[in-house]
Scaffold this active site. Structure first.
Site, PDB file in Angstrom:
ATOM      1  N   ASN A   9       0.694  -1.309   0.099  1.00  0.00           N
ATOM      2  CA  ASN A   9      -0.020   0.062  -0.008  1.00  0.00           C
ATOM      3  C   ASN A   9       0.800   1.240   0.071  1.00  0.00           C
ATOM      4  O   ASN A   9       1.641   1.506   0.907  1.00  0.00           O
ATOM      5  CB  ASN A   9      -0.862   0.165   1.185  1.00  0.00           C
ATOM      6  CG  ASN A   9      -1.692   1.216   1.394  1.00  0.00           C
ATOM      7  OD1 ASN A   9      -1.825   2.183   0.390  1.00  0.00           O
ATOM      8  ND2 ASN A   9      -2.397   1.309   2.405  1.00  0.00           N
ATOM      9  N   TRP A  10       0.968   1.897  -0.902  1.00  0.00           N
ATOM     10  CA  TRP A  10       1.965   2.875  -1.488  1.00  0.00           C
ATOM     11  C   TRP A  10       1.553   4.140  -0.550  1.00  0.00           C
ATOM     12  O   TRP A  10       2.145   5.280  -0.456  1.00  0.00           O
ATOM     13  CB  TRP A  10       2.295   3.209  -2.704  1.00  0.00           C
ATOM     14  CG  TRP A  10       3.254   2.085  -3.395  1.00  0.00           C
ATOM     15  CD1 TRP A  10       3.433   0.727  -2.984  1.00  0.00           C
ATOM     16  CD2 TRP A  10       4.047   2.121  -4.682  1.00  0.00           C
ATOM     17  NE1 TRP A  10       4.282   0.169  -3.727  1.00  0.00           N
ATOM     18  CE2 TRP A  10       4.433   0.757  -4.971  1.00  0.00           C
ATOM     19  CE3 TRP A  10       4.011   3.291  -5.821  1.00  0.00           C
ATOM     20  CZ2 TRP A  10       5.131   0.584  -6.096  1.00  0.00           C
ATOM     21  CZ3 TRP A  10       4.404   2.801  -6.765  1.00  0.00           C
ATOM     22  CH2 TRP A  10       5.297   1.598  -7.088  1.00  0.00           C
ATOM     23  N   HIS A  94      -9.396   1.675   4.260  1.00  0.00           N
ATOM     24  CA  HIS A  94      -8.476   1.379   5.033  1.00  0.00           C
ATOM     25  C   HIS A  94      -8.675   2.569   6.223  1.00  0.00           C
ATOM     26  O   HIS A  94      -9.465   3.708   6.243  1.00  0.00           O
ATOM     27  CB  HIS A  94      -7.316   2.190   4.188  1.00  0.00           C
ATOM     28  CG  HIS A  94      -5.818   2.128   5.086  1.00  0.00           C
ATOM     29  ND1 HIS A  94      -5.576   2.966   5.873  1.00  0.00           N
ATOM     30  CD2 HIS A  94      -4.963   1.144   4.867  1.00  0.00           C
ATOM     31  CE1 HIS A  94      -4.340   2.839   6.174  1.00  0.00           C
ATOM     32  NE2 HIS A  94      -3.920   1.728   5.727  1.00  0.00           N
ATOM     33  N   GLU A 166      -5.896  -4.700  10.236  1.00  0.00           N
ATOM     34  CA  GLU A 166      -4.746  -3.840  10.543  1.00  0.00           C
ATOM     35  C   GLU A 166      -5.276  -3.130  11.639  1.00  0.00           C
ATOM     36  O   GLU A 166      -5.938  -2.117  11.784  1.00  0.00           O
ATOM     37  CB  GLU A 166      -4.922  -2.711   9.271  1.00  0.00           C
ATOM     38  CG  GLU A 166      -4.414  -3.334   8.114  1.00  0.00           C
ATOM     39  CD  GLU A 166      -3.653  -2.335   7.325  1.00  0.00           C
ATOM     40  OE1 GLU A 166      -2.672  -2.585   6.596  1.00  0.00           O
ATOM     41  OE2 GLU A 166      -4.208  -1.262   7.003  1.00  0.00           O
ATOM     42  N   SER A 212       3.054  -2.138  10.399  1.00  0.00           N
ATOM     43  CA  SER A 212       4.362  -2.215  10.595  1.00  0.00           C
ATOM     44  C   SER A 212       5.044  -3.359  10.429  1.00  0.00           C
ATOM     45  O   SER A 212       5.953  -4.222  11.183  1.00  0.00           O
ATOM     46  CB  SER A 212       4.745  -1.786  12.050  1.00  0.00           C
ATOM     47  OG  SER A 212       4.351  -0.314  12.229  1.00  0.00           O
ATOM     48  N   GLY A 234       4.887   1.370   4.899  1.00  0.00           N
ATOM     49  CA  GLY A 234       6.292   1.779   4.803  1.00  0.00           C
ATOM     50  C   GLY A 234       7.346   0.829   3.952  1.00  0.00           C
ATOM     51  O   GLY A 234       7.975   1.295   3.095  1.00  0.00           O
TER      52      GLY A 234
END
Ligand code: PGA
Length: 249
Positions: A9-10, A94, A166, A212, A234
Site C-alpha cells: 500500500n504505497w 483503510h 490492521e 508495521s 512503509g
C-alpha cells in the site's frame, strides 16, 4: 490451502515516474514466488504501474474507489475507470480513509458491493484503535466492521474478498502486533465469516495482517495458521524490504 497474498500500500507516495522505477526494481528482485503480489499505487500512478508490471506476476490495485457508476461526483474515481486501466484489486476502508475522509461502515459496504459487481477484488481493511483494545472491545469493533462490510454480499462473492486486519495502533508506528495477537484476531474474523456464511467460505477467504510488517518480522507473522498474507505500507516503498517480505512466504 489458501494462497498467500502480499500487497504493498504505497499510500500518497511516489510520482508516476517514480512508480516505473520502483516496480522495475521489484521485478528484478522478485523471485517469482508461490504467492500473489499486488502493488496499490496512487490513482495517477496506476497507468504506469499496469504498464510496467505487464507480463509479470505483479498485479496492480487502487487504494479507493467510489460506489456510484458515473456522474457529478467531483474528484471521485469509478470502478469502470479502474477496470479500463487494467487494475485488478482495490483497497477499501483503510483506517486512514475512515479517520481522515469520513468513511463509514456503510460507505465501505457500498464500495465492497460495487467492486465485486465490477469484478475488482476488494482488500477490505478492518481494525481496532488503541482505545478499543485497552477497553476490551476489539472483537466487538471488528465483528461490527466485518458484518456491515459484508451486508448483501453473496456467498460466492464473499470468497473473493481479501480482509486485511490492521490494528490502527500498529500502522506506521513501528509497533507490530505480536504474531499471537495478530493470529488471534485473524482467527476471530474467520469465525465471524463462518457465522455470516459457512465454514467453506470462512476456510476459503484470505485474511492478511497489516501494521508495521517489515523484512524482519514478516516470516514469523506469515507462519501463523490464520494469517494469509500482509498489507504493507512503509516497507513496500523499498524494493529490498518488499521483496524480502515476498520471499518470507
Ligand atoms: P505500515 O502501513 O506498514 O506503514 O504500518 C500498513 C498499512 O497502513 O496498510
Amino acid at each position: 490451502m489458501r494462497k498467500k497474498i502480499i500487497v504493498g500500500n504505497w499510500k500518497m507516495n511516489k510520482t508516476p515516474s517514480e512508480t516505473i522505477g520502483l516496480i522495475n526494481e521489484i521485478k528484478e528482485k522478485n523471485p517469482a514466488p508461490d504467492c500473489d503480489v499486488v502493488v496499490c499505487t496512487p490513482f495517477v500512478c496506476l497507468s504506469n504501474a499496469v504498464e510496467t508490471a505487464k507480463g509479470t506476476n505483479i498485479k496492480v490495485g487502487a487504494q479507493n474507489l467510489y460506489f456510484e457508476d458515473k456522474g457529478a461526483y467531483t474528484g471521485e474515481v469509478s470502478a469502470d475507470m479502474l477496470k479500463d486501466l487494467g487494475v485488478e484489486y482495490v483497497i477499501i476502508g483503510h483506517s486512514e480513509r475512515r479517520q481522515y475522509f469520513n468513511e463509514t461502515d456503510i460507505t465501505v459496504n457500498k464500495k465492497v458491493i460495487k467492486a465485486l459487481e465490477k469484478d475488482l477484488l476488494p482488500i477490505l481493511c478492518v481494525g481496532e484503535t488503541l482505545t478499543d483494545r485497552e477497553q476490551g472491545v476489539t472483537d466487538d469493533v471488528i465483528r461490527r466492521q466485518t458484518k456491515i462490510a459484508f451486508l448483501n454480499v453473496s456467498k460466492e462473492d464473499a470468497k473473493k474478498v481479501i480482509i486485511a486486519y490492521e490494528p490502527v495502533w500498529a500502522i506506521g508506528t513501528g509497533k507490530t502486533a505480536t504474531p499471537e495477537q495478530a493470529n488471534e484476531v485473524c482467527a476471530m474474523i474467520r469465525d465471524c465469516i463462518e457465522t455470516l456464511y459457512d465454514k467453506d467460505t470462512a476456510d476459503a477467504l484470505r485474511i492478511q495482517y497489516g501494521g508495521s510488517m517489515n523484512a524482519g518480522n514478516a516470516k514469523e507473522l506469515l507462519s501463523k495458521p490464520d494469517i494469509d498474507g500482509g498489507l504493507i505500507g512503509g516497507a513496500a516503498l523499498k524494493s529490498d524490504d518488499f521483496t524480502t517480505i515476498i520471499k518470507s512466504c
